[in-house]
Design a protein around this motif. Structure first.
Motif, short mmCIF file in Angstrom:
data_model
loop_
_atom_site.label_atom_id
_atom_site.label_comp_id
_atom_site.label_asym_id
_atom_site.label_seq_id
_atom_site.Cartn_x
_atom_site.Cartn_y
_atom_site.Cartn_z
N TYR A 44 0.86 -1.17 0.00
CA TYR A 44 0.00 0.00 0.00
C TYR A 44 0.91 1.23 0.00
O TYR A 44 2.13 1.11 0.20
CB TYR A 44 -0.94 -0.02 1.20
CG TYR A 44 -0.27 0.21 2.54
CD1 TYR A 44 -0.57 1.33 3.30
CD2 TYR A 44 0.69 -0.67 3.04
CE1 TYR A 44 0.05 1.56 4.52
CE2 TYR A 44 1.31 -0.46 4.25
CZ TYR A 44 0.99 0.66 4.99
OH TYR A 44 1.61 0.88 6.19
N ARG A 81 -8.03 -4.96 5.64
CA ARG A 81 -8.06 -4.65 4.21
C ARG A 81 -9.50 -4.63 3.69
O ARG A 81 -10.28 -5.54 3.93
CB ARG A 81 -7.26 -5.71 3.44
CG ARG A 81 -7.24 -5.52 1.93
CD ARG A 81 -6.34 -4.38 1.52
NE ARG A 81 -6.45 -4.06 0.10
CZ ARG A 81 -5.42 -3.76 -0.68
NH1 ARG A 81 -4.21 -3.77 -0.18
NH2 ARG A 81 -5.60 -3.44 -1.93
N ALA A 113 -12.18 -3.74 0.16
CA ALA A 113 -12.27 -4.19 -1.24
C ALA A 113 -13.21 -3.27 -1.99
O ALA A 113 -14.09 -2.63 -1.39
CB ALA A 113 -12.78 -5.63 -1.30
N PRO A 147 -10.87 -9.41 2.08
CA PRO A 147 -9.64 -10.13 2.40
C PRO A 147 -9.44 -10.28 3.91
O PRO A 147 -9.71 -9.35 4.67
CB PRO A 147 -8.54 -9.25 1.80
CG PRO A 147 -9.24 -8.35 0.83
CD PRO A 147 -10.62 -8.14 1.38
N ASP A 152 -2.70 -9.06 -2.90
CA ASP A 152 -3.73 -8.54 -3.76
C ASP A 152 -3.52 -8.99 -5.20
O ASP A 152 -2.43 -8.85 -5.76
CB ASP A 152 -3.73 -7.00 -3.68
CG ASP A 152 -4.85 -6.39 -4.49
OD1 ASP A 152 -4.68 -6.23 -5.70
OD2 ASP A 152 -5.90 -6.08 -3.90
N ARG A 159 -8.45 0.25 -10.39
CA ARG A 159 -7.64 -0.83 -9.83
C ARG A 159 -6.18 -0.74 -10.28
O ARG A 159 -5.27 -1.04 -9.49
CB ARG A 159 -8.24 -2.18 -10.24
CG ARG A 159 -9.56 -2.49 -9.56
CD ARG A 159 -10.24 -3.69 -10.19
NE ARG A 159 -11.48 -4.04 -9.49
CZ ARG A 159 -12.37 -4.92 -9.93
NH1 ARG A 159 -12.16 -5.54 -11.09
NH2 ARG A 159 -13.45 -5.18 -9.24
#
Length: 512
Positions: free
Chosen positions: A2, A152, A154, A174, A183, A214
């Motif tokens: 991240y 996490r 989504a 997740p 990921d 994404r």
């Protein structure tokens, strides 16, 4: 991974807004996303909740995205070009407890308030919006020290269903923290397209779409820089590639066409030699268009076939595509199977429904168990389909031949005809209506409406009626769904049971 993993280079740009040059550094992205995450917690938003976002292409999208990802919530980006009714439907259907809006969309955001009674937290950024609290002010009051527990989240994005109503594609959350690896999109970008901290990625598309959102997030997670265009412009895209020494980009065939139609002197003015990878997807790319792009940019084109559901993904590079024109490649996520209507697997070269096999069920359609069941193979619970049709050749390369729901892909955007048909039929002078796609050199496909009027065609002013129908549709559907052309006929082909035979309709038309 991240953005916070890259604070060893705090001043490095995580986001550059291409049209203004405004930079968000990794330190700023980390700080701002933590503050927003804490703001959500302060307001009672807990892991597993749904947060909807209505925003233009702005760097703040990423602050909010990473705040959601480090809060264990579902994030639903909403297409702001939709009608207020469609926007409200998505916000309500996803079960959003929170709606965050861009003040640039303040008018539509205000009109939404009476239609979203279950949304308890309404926040705006970039200015004041009636009915919304100030996210910027609230976040500024919070600490930017990351909490110890950062589950996490989504994304839960929407893709239209066979009825034309959008459906949320819901993955499992997740079971890990934001700091942990694993990921799928991040790993694919790292291993397939070699994204790293050296990557500079140009995103010319709306951030409410799955692929841009994404991919931008994956680049940031890996320490690269994202250059975001507020809207696509063919010449400016080339200018930004040169200015920022872009190494990685993602396109749809429509924008290839628009760049290719620029005068040669304009195209030759810009140095695009920094590009190492140019990915394209979302719609089939005409062979000639692809060859022209390869001649211009070199053998750097990489095409993939997938969906918002991300139940599978195929990939083909330039040499493979030149050797097998028309293929969308071989699977790199999931195992592809071609099956008949009963679910029996078909041999190579035989056309059927495309299924992808995964280790576990990769998604479900939110609030639609029937559609979820319909997407699952009758005998294999981890094989799923989005309704596309094609075949595998003897070497395992996938070729697309049709779309089972008559989906129209115009400019890389999915358009489902039934919604437009339902709106058209409500016009008092329309007896029956069909909406189909036709080949278009710019958009890939263009929306065409074929209308059976109440009065025989030879007794009406068709030009005047076409204008009236278009005006009527403007109040019913989003602008990008309006037919490019309206034709009239005295009879639409239907079976005795009333089913519209669209293939027959298309074949009857002389320009198909």
């Amino acid at each position: 991974m991240y953005p916070g993993a890259h604070l060893d280079t705090p001043d490095k740009p995580a986001v550059i807004m291409a049209d203004t040059g405004v930079v968000t550094t990794f330190a700023q992205l980390e700080s701002q996303s933590v503050r927003i995450a804490r703001t959500l917690r302060t307001r009672g938003v807990r892991a597993g909740a749904h947060v909807a976002v209505l925003a233009t292409n702005t760097a703040r999208v990423f602050d909010i995205y990473w705040a959601a990802m480090r809060s264990g919530v579902y994030l639903t980006m909403v297409n702001w070009h939709l009608t207020p009714g469609d926007i409200a439907y998505i916000v309500n259907d996803c079960g959003a407890s929170t709606l965050i809006v861009d003040a640039a969309l303040g008018d539509v955001a205000t009109t939404l308030v009476p239609s979203i009674p279950e949304v308890g937290v309404r926040l705006s950024f970039g200015g004041t919006v009636n009915g919304y609290d100030d996210l910027d002010a609230a976040a500024a009051r919070e600490s930017d020290t990351p909490p110890d527990d950062q589950p996490r989240g989504a994304d839960m994005l929407y893709s239209s269903g066979t009825t034309g109503r959008p459906k949320g594609i819901k993955p499992a959350l997740p079971a890990r923290q934001i700091r942990d690896a694993g990921d799928t999109m991040i790993e694919m970008n790292r291993t397939i397209w070699h994204v790293s901290a050296e990557t500079v990625y140009l995103s010319p598309a709306p951030l409410y779409h799955a692929a841009p959102l994404r991919t931008c997030a994956a680049v940031q997670a890996l320490g690269g820089t994202v250059v975001v265009m507020s809207r696509f412009d063919a010449q400016k895209a080339l200018e930004y590639i040169e200015r920022h020494r872009v190494t990685y980009s993602q396109w749809v065939p429509t924008v290839f066409v628009r760049m290719l139609t620029l005068p040669a002197a304009v195209r030759d003015r810009y140095d695009v030699s920094s590009l190492a990878v140019a990915v394209h997807a979302a719609a089939p790319c005409p062979v000639e268009v692809k060859h022209q792009m390869i001649d211009w940019w070199g053998p750097i084109l990489s095409e993939y076939y997938s969906s918002t559901e991300l139940n599978g993904l195929t990939l083909v590079d330039t040499p493979q595509r030149l050797a097998k024109p028309g293929t969308v490649g071989t699977p790199v996520l999931g195992v592809a199977h071609i099956c008949d209507e009963s679910g029996a697997e078909l041999p190579p070269g035989t056309i059927g429904t495309i299924y992808f096999e995964r280790d576990e069920l990769p998604f479900e359609y939110h609030n639609d168990p029937e559609k979820t069941r319909a997407a699952i193979h009758p005998d294999h619970p981890t094989w799923t389909t989005t309704g596309d049709v094609g075949y595998l050749d003897d070497d395992g390369y996938l070729f697309l031949t049709d779309r089972g729901t008559f989906l129209i892909i115009s400019g890389g955007v999915n358009i489902y005809p039934q919604e437009i048909e339902n709106a058209t039929i409500t016009h008092p002078d329309v007896l029956d209506a069909a909406v189909i796609g036709e080949p278009d050199p710019d958009l890939g496909e263009a929306v065409v409406a074929v209308i059976q009027p109440v009065t025989p065609v030879d007794e009406i002013d068709t030009e005047q009626l076409a204008e009236a129908i278009t005006d009527h549709l403007r109040t019913q559907v989003a602008g990008f769904k309006l037919p490019r052309r309206i034709e009239f006929t005295d009879r639409l082909p239907r079976t005795p049971t009333g089913k519209l035979v669209k293939r027959e309709l298309a074949h009857q038309r002389p320009d198909r």
